[in-house]
Design a protein around this motif. Structure first.
Motif, PDB file in Angstrom:
ATOM      1  N   GLU A 180       0.838  -1.206   0.000  1.00  9.70           N
ATOM      2  CA  GLU A 180       0.000   0.000   0.000  1.00  9.70           C
ATOM      3  C   GLU A 180       0.870   1.253   0.000  1.00  9.70           C
ATOM      4  O   GLU A 180       0.602   2.220  -0.726  1.00  9.70           O
ATOM      5  CB  GLU A 180      -0.914  -0.006   1.226  1.00  9.70           C
ATOM      6  N   VAL A 181       1.924   1.231   0.808  1.00 11.44           N
ATOM      7  CA  VAL A 181       2.828   2.384   0.876  1.00 11.44           C
ATOM      8  C   VAL A 181       3.634   2.516  -0.410  1.00 11.44           C
ATOM      9  O   VAL A 181       3.841   3.615  -0.930  1.00 11.44           O
ATOM     10  CB  VAL A 181       3.778   2.252   2.093  1.00 11.44           C
ATOM     11  N   GLN A 182       4.112   1.384  -0.927  1.00  7.37           N
ATOM     12  CA  GLN A 182       4.958   1.378  -2.127  1.00  7.37           C
ATOM     13  C   GLN A 182       4.396   0.362  -3.122  1.00  7.37           C
ATOM     14  O   GLN A 182       4.867  -0.772  -3.204  1.00  7.37           O
ATOM     15  CB  GLN A 182       6.400   1.026  -1.751  1.00  7.37           C
ATOM     16  N   PRO A 183       3.385   0.724  -3.891  1.00 10.67           N
ATOM     17  CA  PRO A 183       2.757  -0.248  -4.792  1.00 10.67           C
ATOM     18  C   PRO A 183       3.585  -0.564  -6.033  1.00 10.67           C
ATOM     19  O   PRO A 183       3.400  -1.622  -6.632  1.00 10.67           O
ATOM     20  CB  PRO A 183       1.440   0.431  -5.171  1.00 10.67           C
ATOM     21  N   ASP A 184       4.464   0.317  -6.437  1.00 11.50           N
ATOM     22  CA  ASP A 184       5.209   0.144  -7.688  1.00 11.50           C
ATOM     23  C   ASP A 184       6.628  -0.353  -7.417  1.00 11.50           C
ATOM     24  O   ASP A 184       7.367   0.249  -6.624  1.00 11.50           O
ATOM     25  CB  ASP A 184       5.281   1.462  -8.462  1.00 11.50           C
ATOM     26  N   GLY A 185       6.988  -1.440  -8.061  1.00 12.31           N
ATOM     27  CA  GLY A 185       8.356  -1.923  -7.966  1.00 12.31           C
ATOM     28  C   GLY A 185       8.749  -2.459  -6.607  1.00 12.31           C
ATOM     29  O   GLY A 185       9.939  -2.527  -6.286  1.00 12.31           O
ATOM     30  N   ASN A 186       7.784  -2.882  -5.809  1.00 11.93           N
ATOM     31  CA  ASN A 186       8.070  -3.366  -4.460  1.00 11.93           C
ATOM     32  C   ASN A 186       8.414  -4.857  -4.527  1.00 11.93           C
ATOM     33  O   ASN A 186       7.597  -5.726  -4.218  1.00 11.93           O
ATOM     34  CB  ASN A 186       6.859  -3.120  -3.551  1.00 11.93           C
ATOM     35  N   LEU A 187       9.637  -5.129  -4.934  1.00 18.11           N
ATOM     36  CA  LEU A 187      10.064  -6.511  -5.134  1.00 18.11           C
ATOM     37  C   LEU A 187      10.076  -7.323  -3.832  1.00 18.11           C
ATOM     38  O   LEU A 187       9.574  -8.454  -3.820  1.00 18.11           O
ATOM     39  CB  LEU A 187      11.441  -6.542  -5.789  1.00 18.11           C
ATOM     40  N   PRO A 188      10.620  -6.801  -2.719  1.00 14.70           N
ATOM     41  CA  PRO A 188      10.666  -7.637  -1.508  1.00 14.70           C
ATOM     42  C   PRO A 188       9.295  -8.096  -1.047  1.00 14.70           C
ATOM     43  O   PRO A 188       9.119  -9.267  -0.700  1.00 14.70           O
ATOM     44  CB  PRO A 188      11.339  -6.723  -0.480  1.00 14.70           C
ATOM     45  N   ALA A 189       8.309  -7.199  -1.050  1.00 16.70           N
ATOM     46  CA  ALA A 189       6.967  -7.593  -0.610  1.00 16.70           C
ATOM     47  C   ALA A 189       6.323  -8.548  -1.600  1.00 16.70           C
ATOM     48  O   ALA A 189       5.593  -9.462  -1.209  1.00 16.70           O
ATOM     49  CB  ALA A 189       6.091  -6.360  -0.412  1.00 16.70           C
ATOM     50  N   THR A 190       6.581  -8.355  -2.875  1.00 15.68           N
ATOM     51  CA  THR A 190       5.982  -9.216  -3.895  1.00 15.68           C
ATOM     52  C   THR A 190       6.539 -10.632  -3.796  1.00 15.68           C
ATOM     53  O   THR A 190       5.789 -11.619  -3.846  1.00 15.68           O
ATOM     54  CB  THR A 190       6.241  -8.634  -5.298  1.00 15.68           C
ATOM     55  N   VAL A 191       7.848 -10.739  -3.640  1.00 16.87           N
ATOM     56  CA  VAL A 191       8.462 -12.058  -3.453  1.00 16.87           C
ATOM     57  C   VAL A 191       7.939 -12.710  -2.181  1.00 16.87           C
ATOM     58  O   VAL A 191       7.595 -13.900  -2.165  1.00 16.87           O
ATOM     59  CB  VAL A 191       9.997 -11.927  -3.412  1.00 16.87           C
ATOM     60  N   ALA A 192       7.849 -11.933  -1.107  1.00 15.88           N
ATOM     61  CA  ALA A 192       7.379 -12.488   0.164  1.00 15.88           C
ATOM     62  C   ALA A 192       5.920 -12.908   0.086  1.00 15.88           C
ATOM     63  O   ALA A 192       5.510 -13.884   0.730  1.00 15.88           O
ATOM     64  CB  ALA A 192       7.589 -11.478   1.286  1.00 15.88           C
ATOM     65  N   GLN A 193       5.107 -12.206  -0.691  1.00 16.67           N
ATOM     66  CA  GLN A 193       3.716 -12.618  -0.875  1.00 16.67           C
ATOM     67  C   GLN A 193       3.662 -13.986  -1.549  1.00 16.67           C
ATOM     68  O   GLN A 193       2.812 -14.830  -1.218  1.00 16.67           O
ATOM     69  CB  GLN A 193       2.965 -11.590  -1.729  1.00 16.67           C
ATOM     70  N   SER A 194       4.554 -14.239  -2.490  1.00 20.66           N
ATOM     71  CA  SER A 194       4.601 -15.553  -3.120  1.00 20.66           C
ATOM     72  C   SER A 194       4.975 -16.626  -2.103  1.00 20.66           C
ATOM     73  O   SER A 194       4.373 -17.705  -2.064  1.00 20.66           O
ATOM     74  CB  SER A 194       5.602 -15.554  -4.284  1.00 20.66           C
ATOM     75  N   SER A 195       5.952 -16.329  -1.258  1.00 19.24           N
ATOM     76  CA  SER A 195       6.360 -17.280  -0.232  1.00 19.24           C
ATOM     77  C   SER A 195       5.236 -17.533   0.764  1.00 19.24           C
ATOM     78  O   SER A 195       5.030 -18.664   1.213  1.00 19.24           O
ATOM     79  CB  SER A 195       7.602 -16.770   0.497  1.00 19.24           C
ATOM     80  N   LEU A 196       4.506 -16.484   1.137  1.00 18.76           N
ATOM     81  CA  LEU A 196       3.384 -16.642   2.053  1.00 18.76           C
ATOM     82  C   LEU A 196       2.299 -17.516   1.437  1.00 18.76           C
ATOM     83  O   LEU A 196       1.757 -18.419   2.093  1.00 18.76           O
ATOM     84  CB  LEU A 196       2.812 -15.270   2.420  1.00 18.76           C
ATOM     85  N   ALA A 197       1.961 -17.267   0.188  1.00 17.26           N
ATOM     86  CA  ALA A 197       0.952 -18.095  -0.483  1.00 17.26           C
ATOM     87  C   ALA A 197       1.401 -19.547  -0.544  1.00 17.26           C
ATOM     88  O   ALA A 197       0.606 -20.474  -0.339  1.00 17.26           O
ATOM     89  CB  ALA A 197       0.687 -17.551  -1.882  1.00 17.26           C
ATOM     90  N   ALA A 198       2.680 -19.772  -0.805  1.00 17.94           N
ATOM     91  CA  ALA A 198       3.202 -21.138  -0.846  1.00 17.94           C
ATOM     92  C   ALA A 198       3.118 -21.790   0.529  1.00 17.94           C
ATOM     93  O   ALA A 198       2.771 -22.970   0.652  1.00 17.94           O
ATOM     94  CB  ALA A 198       4.645 -21.130  -1.342  1.00 17.94           C
ATOM     95  N   ALA A 199       3.443 -21.034   1.577  1.00 16.93           N
ATOM     96  CA  ALA A 199       3.366 -21.571   2.936  1.00 16.93           C
ATOM     97  C   ALA A 199       1.941 -21.977   3.285  1.00 16.93           C
ATOM     98  O   ALA A 199       1.715 -22.921   4.045  1.00 16.93           O
ATOM     99  CB  ALA A 199       3.886 -20.541   3.937  1.00 16.93           C
ATOM    100  N   ARG A 200       0.974 -21.271   2.710  1.00 16.78           N
ATOM    101  CA  ARG A 200      -0.439 -21.607   2.917  1.00 16.78           C
ATOM    102  C   ARG A 200      -0.943 -22.649   1.921  1.00 16.78           C
ATOM    103  O   ARG A 200      -2.119 -22.979   1.911  1.00 16.78           O
ATOM    104  CB  ARG A 200      -1.281 -20.338   2.797  1.00 16.78           C
ATOM    105  N   HIS A 201      -0.048 -23.138   1.079  1.00 17.61           N
ATOM    106  CA  HIS A 201      -0.355 -24.170   0.086  1.00 17.61           C
ATOM    107  C   HIS A 201      -1.318 -23.679  -0.992  1.00 17.61           C
ATOM    108  O   HIS A 201      -2.004 -24.491  -1.617  1.00 17.61           O
ATOM    109  CB  HIS A 201      -0.926 -25.430   0.756  1.00 17.61           C
ATOM    110  N   ASP A 202      -1.321 -22.380  -1.206  1.00 20.77           N
ATOM    111  CA  ASP A 202      -2.099 -21.824  -2.319  1.00 20.77           C
ATOM    112  C   ASP A 202      -1.117 -21.556  -3.456  1.00 20.77           C
ATOM    113  O   ASP A 202      -0.659 -20.432  -3.666  1.00 20.77           O
ATOM    114  CB  ASP A 202      -2.805 -20.536  -1.895  1.00 20.77           C
ATOM    115  N   PHE A 203      -0.779 -22.601  -4.197  1.00 22.73           N
ATOM    116  CA  PHE A 203       0.287 -22.489  -5.178  1.00 22.73           C
ATOM    117  C   PHE A 203      -0.101 -21.724  -6.438  1.00 22.73           C
ATOM    118  O   PHE A 203       0.756 -21.063  -7.021  1.00 22.73           O
ATOM    119  CB  PHE A 203       0.853 -23.874  -5.483  1.00 22.73           C
ATOM    120  N   PRO A 204      -1.358 -21.752  -6.873  1.00 18.58           N
ATOM    121  CA  PRO A 204      -1.718 -20.837  -7.972  1.00 18.58           C
ATOM    122  C   PRO A 204      -1.502 -19.376  -7.604  1.00 18.58           C
ATOM    123  O   PRO A 204      -1.006 -18.588  -8.421  1.00 18.58           O
ATOM    124  CB  PRO A 204      -3.197 -21.161  -8.220  1.00 18.58           C
ATOM    125  N   LEU A 205      -1.846 -19.013  -6.362  1.00 16.35           N
ATOM    126  CA  LEU A 205      -1.604 -17.638  -5.925  1.00 16.35           C
ATOM    127  C   LEU A 205      -0.108 -17.371  -5.802  1.00 16.35           C
ATOM    128  O   LEU A 205       0.371 -16.281  -6.143  1.00 16.35           O
ATOM    129  CB  LEU A 205      -2.303 -17.373  -4.594  1.00 16.35           C
TER     130      LEU A 205
END
Length: 425
Positions: free
Chosen positions: A100-125
């Protein structure tokens, strides 16, 4: 190996992707990319220390999007260490605030969102977020890591293996070697998997990273029927990282197959007190059952169910490991079968195929189970449990000769493949 194993946990994806930056325990500490330079001081120490340091930084600067992203990743790591999925909502909140604070080019949060989705076993997300990360920084190792991991979990193996090769071509570090090791293991090349994981251990930049690689080497040796080599690796992992619960669990299993029931029970009790993952609870339940303590076994399975409810409340989907536990113990088989059917529609993973085949078998649908079992074996993965499940399916279909061949394959790969199903000590 790592997955799922790394198993992981189970969770293979979390184990590899979150270990990439060289942080803490089994699988899964830290973001998949290195932290920004101004967060370096908050990235040192244990995962608990990282969380506290980052929380303090966010409290002091609520709009620090880099700290928010790092905190979200650290919460996912802490959940992996503690087995507490209740940390996932906090991770999501922190990552959403960072974006929300940095919507553009926020690579660390975007990568971490993928890891979080994987940890929750939502692999399409997880794949969706990984593709967003790749759009931000196509050559970033962390972006490549989460993309490869998501593709792997979805059963898109050729694409995943190509991504892992691109990682190691660009930067041959622990994260890349570990993924190459897993790719080789899945394809039945255990010698090659060991070689790559030895390279991962050599590339480790910390004792905890070295412990991670040593543990994975132990899993590779155990799964190919070399218990003495495996125990040496587990003990090295424990020496490097005395808090490594997974090494302790592996040594508990080794004690059981070595015939030391008391040591196995004592070690397992310590493990589940520290990290009550369903896999360890189920293994202790199997030990209790085998030693004539059915009430104690039932108590462990009740804790498994409590953990399942906790996972569900925290947004974690039923995974193949839990489905197998249910199938083995006759718990919620119909519900688990529906869940794995749905999972198979989106995830053509060999592990999902094996779980679905076994659930079909225990549900009396052996012909359908045999066809799905073909999918579990399509890569040539050398997992004894896959062949054991297939042997039971074939026996139910009246093909005793083929069943014996499959059982022989299972025992040749690893005679100690399962506390519940192997011959035992």
């Amino acid at each position: 190996m790592v997955g799922v194993a790394l198993v992981v946990v189970g969770l293979v994806t979390t184990a590899l992707s979150l270990r990439s930056s060289g942080d803490g325990a089994r699988s899964d500490e830290g973001a998949a990319t290195s932290p920004p330079p101004n967060l370096a001081e908050a990235s040192a120490g244990s995962v608990e220390e990282r969380v506290e340091a980052l929380r303090a930084r966010v409290e002091a600067s609520p709009d620090d999007w880099e700290a928010l992203a790092a905190l979200g990743a650290a919460y996912v790591a802490q959940a992996a260490v503690t087995g507490d999925p209740a940390l996932y909502p906090a991770a999501q909140q922190s990552l959403e605030r960072s974006l929300e604070v940095q919507p553009d080019g926020n690579l660390p949060a975007t990568v971490a969102q993928s890891s979080l989705a994987a940890a929750r076993h939502d692999f399409p997300l997880a794949l969706d977020w990984a593709e967003r990360a790749g759009a931000i920084a196509p050559d970033d190792p962390g972006a490549k890591a989460v993309l490869g991991d998501a593709l792997l979990e979805l059963g898109r193996y050729d694409e995943a293996f190509a991504m892992f090769q691109a990682m190691i071509d660009r930067r041959p570090d622990l994260a890349a070697y570990a993924r190459i090791s897993y790719a080789r293991e899945l394809q039945g090349d255990i010698d090659g998997a060991v070689e790559a994981m030895e390279a991962a251990e050599s590339a480790a930049s910390s004792r905890t990273d070295a412990a991670f690689a040593a543990f994975q080497l132990g899993e590779l040796e155990w799964n190919r029927g070399e218990p003495e080599a495996a125990v040496a690796d587990y003990e090295r992992a424990q020496e490097l990282d005395p808090d490594a619960v997974r090494a302790e669990a592996a040594l508990a299993r080794a004690a059981w197959f070595a015939g030391d029931e008391d040591e196995a029970i004592e070690r397992y009790q310590e493990v589940v007190a520290r990290l009550p993952l369903p896999q360890y609870l189920a293994e202790l339940a199997a030990v209790y059952s085998a030693t004539g303590r059915p009430e104690a076994a039932t108590q462990q399975l009740e804790v498994v169910e409590a953990q399942r409810r906790l996972y569900e409340a925290s947004g974690v989907a039923v995974d193949a490991d839990l489905a197998l536990i249910n199938a083995d113990n006759g718990v919620d088989v119909a519900v688990s079968l529906v869940a794995m059917r749905d999972e198979w529609e989106v995830r053509k993973s060999v592990f999902v195929a094996d779980a679905l085949a076994w659930l079909l078998q225990v549900s009396g649908r052996s012909e359908e189970a045999l066809a799905i079992s073909d999918q579990a074996l399509r890569l040539g993965t050398q997992r004894a449990i896959f062949h054991f499940h297939r042997s039971e399916i074939l026996r139910s279909l009246g093909d005793d000769a083929a069943a014996e061949r499959e059982l022989g394959r299972a025992q040749a790969i690893n005679p100690d493949f399962s506390i519940r199903h192997a011959d035992g000590p």
